[in-house]
Design a protein around this motif. Sequence first.
Motif, short mmCIF file in Angstrom:
data_model
loop_
_atom_site.label_atom_id
_atom_site.label_comp_id
_atom_site.label_asym_id
_atom_site.label_seq_id
_atom_site.Cartn_x
_atom_site.Cartn_y
_atom_site.Cartn_z
N ALA A 74 13.42 -64.15 -0.04
CA ALA A 74 13.66 -64.22 1.88
C ALA A 74 14.16 -65.94 2.27
CB ALA A 74 11.49 -65.12 1.81
N ASN A 75 14.68 -66.57 0.69
CA ASN A 75 15.40 -67.40 0.77
C ASN A 75 14.10 -68.43 1.95
OD1 ASN A 75 17.09 -69.42 0.33
ND2 ASN A 75 18.48 -69.04 1.88
N CYS A 76 12.86 -68.58 1.37
CA CYS A 76 11.98 -69.78 2.19
C CYS A 76 11.66 -70.46 1.35
CB CYS A 76 11.18 -68.37 3.31
SG CYS A 76 9.64 -69.65 4.18
N THR A 114 15.14 -61.35 4.21
CA THR A 114 13.30 -60.93 3.48
C THR A 114 13.32 -60.37 2.24
OG1 THR A 114 11.70 -59.53 4.55
CG2 THR A 114 14.27 -58.88 4.47
N GLY A 115 11.92 -60.84 2.32
CA GLY A 115 11.43 -60.75 0.81
C GLY A 115 10.35 -61.41 -0.09
N LEU A 116 10.22 -62.11 -0.67
CA LEU A 116 9.70 -62.84 -1.32
C LEU A 116 9.90 -64.65 -1.23
CD1 LEU A 116 7.41 -63.15 -3.73
CD2 LEU A 116 8.57 -63.30 -5.86
N ILE A 117 9.03 -64.63 -0.81
CA ILE A 117 8.56 -66.51 -0.56
C ILE A 117 9.12 -67.21 -1.63
CG2 ILE A 117 8.00 -68.92 0.30
CD1 ILE A 117 6.32 -66.80 2.24
N GLY A 118 10.03 -67.94 -2.03
CA GLY A 118 10.23 -69.25 -3.29
C GLY A 118 11.07 -68.29 -3.76
N THR A 119 12.11 -66.77 -3.19
CA THR A 119 13.32 -66.32 -3.96
C THR A 119 14.14 -67.08 -3.43
OG1 THR A 119 12.09 -64.47 -3.99
CG2 THR A 119 14.63 -64.31 -4.37
N GLY A 120 15.08 -67.65 -4.32
CA GLY A 120 16.76 -67.68 -3.70
C GLY A 120 17.14 -69.59 -4.54
#
Lengths: 389, 389
Positions: A74-76, A114-120
């Motif tokens: 999610a790159n969030c 889109t995807g897992l928060i915190g992934t980036g």
Amino acid sequence: MTVTTPAGFRSAGIAVGLKSTGKPDLALVVNDGPVPASAAVFTSNRAQANPILWSRKVAQEGPARAIILNSGGANCFTGDFGYDTTRLTADAVAAALTASGTATESEEILVCSTGLIGTGDQAFRDKIVGGVPELFNRLSATDTTAPAAILTTDSVEKTATHTGAGWTIGAMAKGAGMLAPGLATMLVVITTDAQLDSDALDRALRCATGASFDRLDSDGCMSTNDQVTLLASGASGVTPDEAEFAAALAAVCDSLAAQLQADAEGASHDIDIEVRGAASVADAIEVGRSVARNNLFKAAIFGNDPNWGRVLAAIGTTDAAFDPYQVDVSFNGIRLCHAGAPDRPIGECDLTPRRTHVEIELFAGEHAATIRTNDLTHDYVHENSAYSS
Amino acid sequence: MTVTTPAGFRSAGIAVGLKSTGKPDLALVVNDGPVPASAAVFTSNRAQANPILWSRKVAQEGPARAIILNSGGANCFTGDFGYDTTRLTADAVAAALTASGTATESEEILVCSTGLIGTGDQAFRDKIVGGVPELFNRLSATDTTAPAAILTTDSVEKTATHTGAGWTIGAMAKGAGMLAPGLATMLVVITTDAQLDSDALDRALRCATGASFDRLDSDGCMSTNDQVTLLASGASGVTPDEAEFAAALAAVCDSLAAQLQADAEGASHDIDIEVRGAASVADAIEVGRSVARNNLFKAAIFGNDPNWGRVLAAIGTTDAAFDPYQVDVSFNGIRLCHAGAPDRPIGECDLTPRRTHVEIELFAGEHAATIRTNDLTHDYVHENSAYSS
């Protein structure tokens, strides 16, 4: 064909290793014009992913020339590093477009994740930015690979098209959970070869999303990464009547919303909560949403139990104008509650079909709205406890 | 002993056949004075059961002399017939009290019901009203049978006591689902032999429930039948310092709230969401509640997944004052998110214990609040889909 159904668009989808399954996870849609215009709506969550922060600026400044979307992360809440990843992604797409003869600024490139928060992390960045050249080489005006590359826990691709008088609309969507208002958790890309300016697109898009995605509330959880984008190429040379275009766009969005509802994580019922006799549309929406978010009601539907008491307990928490002791509630056409008291025996009501229709008559006015939701099931709990997302 | 721990009270619990299991389902608590006083708080749901409609009037008019409670049927949305059932129940208790030498009006009798909404037919009425004489005969100042008779899906009795300087508090509670604010779904009867007037009781009760039951949000579903009642007999002859009494009452309510949380339907984790650094207590409560009601977060905890991203996605939907990109989030003492970005590896965090502590530091002020909730489990879905309630 989906987003490439309208003339003036090319797309592609490839796998760059963001998903551990090796499935496609990076998609690109390019608007080749000749009269590019765009509009976009974003999540109303204050916790916004880096691509949302970036794309808001792009959407404000003028027509976007392309949109790149990744699943698998999610790159969030990934900090300044994550924001730089989004910017570098836009840089790579702009550079590829420029090298191919269309001078393009990074600020004309929308980015979605889109995807897992915190992934980036660095590997995430390298895979995306490093994948842009290949993605660009795969671009095709007859592409069918983009829709699969934006999916996460979705089980099927979601697409829709509309054919007008000399113009068309194409669309693809992803979303299978965290479906909640303002918007449902999802990414949507809609293309058209109609010739309309960005202001007209914006009006039509806000109207269409307000009556479709904003009334989809699968699990009450609002995403950090939602984005619905509408790109117009003008390649048809036709400028449709604005009302006609808005109606077509609304139908496309409604179709996608129904597809998202039907693919909601773990659901065994698609529930349409129709609220009638409301004093205002806002009241109808508030009442419908209170039921859609009530776990006891949702669990009852999973158990094929037409528990009208839980409906009344849910709507009693709202501020909408109505008398709780005058309300009628029907399940699948059987009126089980009349004037706030038991009516037909619940045994007359069959909730085994997947499609479930709950009708709430408030007797407080002439307005109505339907909220789409799903039931609360073992599979929902399993999918959202066993896997991070 | 529980509600009979303080002097001046008698209670009893019997089975009258409202529960198909044959378990106790009717309880009575009588305040024998000599200086009766009372206070009560009620559900804020606009959909209110008949006993709530009745008891609100009783509570307004002056000290209640007794409270009768049934499980096995909510008598909610049962129309005028249901309201008459509540009134007839109060009539029967008042008649029994009067016959025993204490002249009592029906309007001095509080009534509570809990169970399935829509239940309250002639058979329901006959069992309750017909059971009052036997219930009255069983009244005892050393009774221990009342707490069991108010349970529904509860697995254990919930009681609490406090001993002050010459005065005591006793309490019993039921509640195992539909636990949500303003109040959690529950019935609570608290007794004291302290000598306090109804106004003092009311102040202490509102303060105590606001910081305990109102911060318990097991599943976000608000009941139609909640009632917390405080009865004072004055039998100790002691008038405690009001602040001291309020603190003791708060401790009793806090104990009961923790017991309700620990017995929540199907839960495998008791989650305390502690929000710190808030600009106001209201902000802290709003932030905590947004997490407590997020199904994705609750399912993650069931899966022992310290998914801090879902915490940030939840709190981003609130209007509370804070910067989402400055927030810290810790699970069981391990800070997993710092300044809105990943901090310690999630592998350092062990969520296998039932007690789960989530700490959210907003860095927006000096206020704090803790919301109690539970996880979303297969057993929750099972209990609420397989059985009506």
